[in-house]
Design a protein around this motif. Structure first.
Motif, PDB file in Angstrom:
ATOM      1  N   LEU A 134      -5.772  18.187  52.661  1.00 52.02           N
ATOM      2  CA  LEU A 134      -4.555  18.988  52.508  1.00 52.02           C
ATOM      3  C   LEU A 134      -4.888  20.464  52.278  1.00 52.02           C
ATOM      4  O   LEU A 134      -4.147  21.351  52.715  1.00 52.02           O
ATOM      5  CB  LEU A 134      -3.708  18.441  51.359  1.00 52.02           C
ATOM      6  CG  LEU A 134      -3.132  17.028  51.583  1.00 52.02           C
ATOM      7  CD1 LEU A 134      -2.349  16.573  50.348  1.00 52.02           C
ATOM      8  CD2 LEU A 134      -2.242  16.981  52.817  1.00 52.02           C
ATOM      9  N   PHE A 135      -6.011  20.728  51.623  1.00 49.90           N
ATOM     10  CA  PHE A 135      -6.444  22.110  51.388  1.00 49.90           C
ATOM     11  C   PHE A 135      -6.718  22.810  52.711  1.00 49.90           C
ATOM     12  O   PHE A 135      -6.251  23.934  52.947  1.00 49.90           O
ATOM     13  CB  PHE A 135      -7.700  22.113  50.511  1.00 49.90           C
ATOM     14  CG  PHE A 135      -8.224  23.491  50.201  1.00 49.90           C
ATOM     15  CD1 PHE A 135      -7.491  24.376  49.418  1.00 49.90           C
ATOM     16  CD2 PHE A 135      -9.453  23.901  50.706  1.00 49.90           C
ATOM     17  CE1 PHE A 135      -7.980  25.650  49.131  1.00 49.90           C
ATOM     18  CE2 PHE A 135      -9.943  25.162  50.422  1.00 49.90           C
ATOM     19  CZ  PHE A 135      -9.210  26.046  49.638  1.00 49.90           C
ATOM     20  N   ASN A 171     -12.056  12.558  46.447  1.00 49.97           N
ATOM     21  CA  ASN A 171     -10.939  13.517  46.534  1.00 49.97           C
ATOM     22  C   ASN A 171     -10.673  13.963  47.973  1.00 49.97           C
ATOM     23  O   ASN A 171     -10.252  15.088  48.235  1.00 49.97           O
ATOM     24  CB  ASN A 171     -11.237  14.739  45.655  1.00 49.97           C
ATOM     25  CG  ASN A 171     -12.465  15.510  46.124  1.00 49.97           C
ATOM     26  OD1 ASN A 171     -13.286  14.967  46.865  1.00 49.97           O
ATOM     27  ND2 ASN A 171     -12.591  16.759  45.719  1.00 49.97           N
ATOM     28  N   TRP A 172     -10.888  13.049  48.935  1.00 47.49           N
ATOM     29  CA  TRP A 172     -10.762  13.398  50.341  1.00 47.49           C
ATOM     30  C   TRP A 172      -9.379  13.926  50.698  1.00 47.49           C
ATOM     31  O   TRP A 172      -9.244  14.853  51.516  1.00 47.49           O
ATOM     32  CB  TRP A 172     -11.098  12.193  51.232  1.00 47.49           C
ATOM     33  CG  TRP A 172     -10.085  11.074  51.178  1.00 47.49           C
ATOM     34  CD1 TRP A 172     -10.100   9.998  50.346  1.00 47.49           C
ATOM     35  CD2 TRP A 172      -8.902  10.942  51.977  1.00 47.49           C
ATOM     36  NE1 TRP A 172      -9.011   9.198  50.570  1.00 47.49           N
ATOM     37  CE2 TRP A 172      -8.260   9.746  51.570  1.00 47.49           C
ATOM     38  CE3 TRP A 172      -8.336  11.695  52.995  1.00 47.49           C
ATOM     39  CZ2 TRP A 172      -7.069   9.310  52.153  1.00 47.49           C
ATOM     40  CZ3 TRP A 172      -7.150  11.266  53.569  1.00 47.49           C
ATOM     41  CH2 TRP A 172      -6.534  10.081  53.158  1.00 47.49           C
ATOM     42  N   LEU A 173      -8.336  13.373  50.084  1.00 51.92           N
ATOM     43  CA  LEU A 173      -6.977  13.789  50.422  1.00 51.92           C
ATOM     44  C   LEU A 173      -6.737  15.233  49.991  1.00 51.92           C
ATOM     45  O   LEU A 173      -6.138  16.021  50.740  1.00 51.92           O
ATOM     46  CB  LEU A 173      -5.956  12.860  49.768  1.00 51.92           C
ATOM     47  CG  LEU A 173      -4.485  13.152  50.074  1.00 51.92           C
ATOM     48  CD1 LEU A 173      -4.214  13.159  51.569  1.00 51.92           C
ATOM     49  CD2 LEU A 173      -3.578  12.139  49.382  1.00 51.92           C
ATOM     50  N   LYS A 174      -7.219  15.605  48.823  1.00 54.15           N
ATOM     51  CA  LYS A 174      -7.074  16.991  48.361  1.00 54.15           C
ATOM     52  C   LYS A 174      -7.796  17.954  49.297  1.00 54.15           C
ATOM     53  O   LYS A 174      -7.289  19.031  49.619  1.00 54.15           O
ATOM     54  CB  LYS A 174      -7.610  17.132  46.940  1.00 54.15           C
ATOM     55  CG  LYS A 174      -6.717  16.523  45.878  1.00 54.15           C
ATOM     56  CD  LYS A 174      -7.262  16.804  44.483  1.00 54.15           C
ATOM     57  CE  LYS A 174      -6.346  16.229  43.406  1.00 54.15           C
ATOM     58  NZ  LYS A 174      -6.854  16.488  42.040  1.00 54.15           N
ATOM     59  N   ASP A 175      -8.979  17.561  49.757  1.00 54.36           N
ATOM     60  CA  ASP A 175      -9.735  18.414  50.670  1.00 54.36           C
ATOM     61  C   ASP A 175      -9.028  18.544  52.013  1.00 54.36           C
ATOM     62  O   ASP A 175      -8.948  19.633  52.588  1.00 54.36           O
ATOM     63  CB  ASP A 175     -11.140  17.848  50.881  1.00 54.36           C
ATOM     64  CG  ASP A 175     -12.043  18.055  49.668  1.00 54.36           C
ATOM     65  OD1 ASP A 175     -11.722  18.929  48.845  1.00 54.36           O
ATOM     66  OD2 ASP A 175     -13.052  17.350  49.551  1.00 54.36           O
ATOM     67  N   GLN A 227      -2.083   8.380  53.213  1.00 49.80           N
ATOM     68  CA  GLN A 227      -2.997   7.606  52.375  1.00 49.80           C
ATOM     69  C   GLN A 227      -3.410   6.295  53.036  1.00 49.80           C
ATOM     70  O   GLN A 227      -4.571   5.894  52.960  1.00 49.80           O
ATOM     71  CB  GLN A 227      -2.348   7.332  51.019  1.00 49.80           C
ATOM     72  CG  GLN A 227      -2.202   8.577  50.160  1.00 49.80           C
ATOM     73  CD  GLN A 227      -1.364   8.351  48.915  1.00 49.80           C
ATOM     74  OE1 GLN A 227      -0.400   7.577  48.944  1.00 49.80           O
ATOM     75  NE2 GLN A 227      -1.720   8.994  47.839  1.00 49.80           N
ATOM     76  N   LYS A 280      -3.372  23.244  54.715  1.00 51.85           N
ATOM     77  CA  LYS A 280      -2.526  24.304  54.153  1.00 51.85           C
ATOM     78  C   LYS A 280      -3.060  25.692  54.504  1.00 51.85           C
ATOM     79  O   LYS A 280      -2.283  26.638  54.666  1.00 51.85           O
ATOM     80  CB  LYS A 280      -2.412  24.127  52.638  1.00 51.85           C
ATOM     81  CG  LYS A 280      -1.508  22.965  52.240  1.00 51.85           C
ATOM     82  CD  LYS A 280      -1.476  22.742  50.739  1.00 51.85           C
ATOM     83  CE  LYS A 280      -0.568  21.556  50.388  1.00 51.85           C
ATOM     84  NZ  LYS A 280      -0.580  21.261  48.929  1.00 51.85           N
ATOM     85  N   THR A 303     -16.973  21.488  50.918  1.00 48.57           N
ATOM     86  CA  THR A 303     -16.089  20.418  51.375  1.00 48.57           C
ATOM     87  C   THR A 303     -16.831  19.445  52.277  1.00 48.57           C
ATOM     88  O   THR A 303     -17.543  19.855  53.198  1.00 48.57           O
ATOM     89  CB  THR A 303     -14.879  21.018  52.138  1.00 48.57           C
ATOM     90  OG1 THR A 303     -14.128  21.843  51.254  1.00 48.57           O
ATOM     91  CG2 THR A 303     -13.974  19.913  52.667  1.00 48.57           C
ATOM     92  N   ARG A 354     -15.139  27.089  48.103  1.00 47.77           N
ATOM     93  CA  ARG A 354     -14.641  25.709  48.114  1.00 47.77           C
ATOM     94  C   ARG A 354     -14.837  25.066  49.480  1.00 47.77           C
ATOM     95  O   ARG A 354     -15.237  23.902  49.578  1.00 47.77           O
ATOM     96  CB  ARG A 354     -13.173  25.658  47.710  1.00 47.77           C
ATOM     97  CG  ARG A 354     -12.616  24.231  47.752  1.00 47.77           C
ATOM     98  CD  ARG A 354     -11.258  24.086  47.156  1.00 47.77           C
ATOM     99  NE  ARG A 354     -10.755  22.726  47.360  1.00 47.77           N
ATOM    100  CZ  ARG A 354      -9.543  22.317  47.030  1.00 47.77           C
ATOM    101  NH1 ARG A 354      -8.699  23.155  46.448  1.00 47.77           N
ATOM    102  NH2 ARG A 354      -9.176  21.064  47.274  1.00 47.77           N
TER     103      ARG A 354
END
Length: 311
Positions: A183-184, A177-181, A232, A187, A169, A165
């Motif tokens: 935060l991934f 889906n930049w926010l998901k990336d 955001q 984390k 990226t 993944r």
């Protein structure tokens, strides 16, 4: 006279929560600018940094849309980084007038260090000294170093799915889906124990919030909502921040850095520090990552207190 004030102040048409504590109203002002964006920190400052009240009137500002200052941003407000600089300027002027002082000490953490260093450059006549903790230097380079760290760690641990993944990226953060990336990656820095040093989660701080007398359940919920909306609204602009060429300041600059910080690279801060031409100091916290003000609170408080004692 002892100061213990908590109230909402109208700052540029927004109700924002301000808390001030100190042993004497004549003490110098220290304004704490929390991270995030939107990551309000009042309970943590109260728990870990209360002793600073012996040397400062400590001001904790819950920024617009964050924590106790939460409200739902509207597109017509055009919320930008400059919005927060304007809020900070209004707040500083109000504090100086209220306490009859000419300057204050400014402490910015993480996102707060973006506001703090920008403010220090624009309004040095209002500041004694700027303290940068978890200092942001160059957001794009910082993200690259975050990414390189979690990719290397994932490969070492044979995390093939995570590695796959990460390899797919897009670090430009312009994708849908930049926010998901984002935060991934963040984390994973936490999971690999280099956001809070030696710990794979923020459970300690979560408990501090839950059991704090300064926060209600509604405040806790609003803090989560405020953090998400602030990211955001502001992260795309935040990615353009780069202080690399800002090497001359009219006030002393002190960086307070966790040796193991991979959340906001402390090695990048060290490289930047070497280029600064004005009075400066760099203090290392050997058992900390991104939060030395709470990971090594005793030393952190002593460092700040010594600034006043040595004057």
């Amino acid at each position: 006279m002892n100061i213990n004030l908590s109230a909402y102040w109208k700052i540029n048409e927004s109700n924002q929560f301000i808390s001030i504590f100190g042993d004497d109203d004549k003490l110098p002002l220290l304004l704490y600018i929390h991270g995030g964006p939107g990551d309000a920190a009042l309970p943590l400052v109260y728990k870990y940094n209360r002793v600073l009240s012996k040397h400062f009137n400590v001001v904790v500002w819950e920024q617009r849309g964050a924590g106790k200052s939460y409200y739902s941003f509207q597109n017509e407000e055009h919320i930008t980084i400059q919005t927060f600089i304007n809020d900070l300027h209004t707040l500083v002027n109000h504090l100086l007038k209220k306490f009859d002082q000419e300057k204050l000490y400014l402490l910015g953490h993480s996102w707060g260090s973006v506001l703090g260093l920008t403010f220090a450059k624009e309004y040095p006549h209002l500041i004694h000294t700027y303290f940068g903790c978890g200092q942001v230097v160059d957001m794009k380079e910082g993200l690259r170093r975050q990414y390189d760290f979690v990719l290397e760690e994932s490969e070492k641990r044979n995390k093939s799915k995570i590695t796959a993944r990460l390899n797919n990226t897009d670090l430009s953060l312009t994708q849908e889906n930049w926010l998901k990336d984002l935060l991934f990656i963040t984390k994973l820095v936490v999971k690999y124990k280099h956001s809070l040093y030696g710990k794979s989660n923020y459970n300690t701080f979560v408990k501090d919030f839950i059991f704090s007398s300064t926060y209600t359940w509604r405040d806790l919920i609003n803090r989560e909502k405020g953090s998400l909306q602030s990211i955001q609204y502001l992260w795309q602009e935040l990615m353009t921040i780069d202080f690399s060429n800002e090497t001359d300041f009219d006030i002393p600059i002190i960086f307070l850095e966790g040796r193991h910080d991979k959340h906001v690279s402390s090695t990048l801060v060290e490289e930047y520090y070497q280029t600064i031409n004005t009075p400066k100091e760099m203090v290392w916290f050997e058992n900390s990552s991104h939060f030395p003000q709470w990971e090594e609170a005793e030393k952190f408080n002593e460092v700040l207190s010594s600034i006043i004692e040595n004057k």
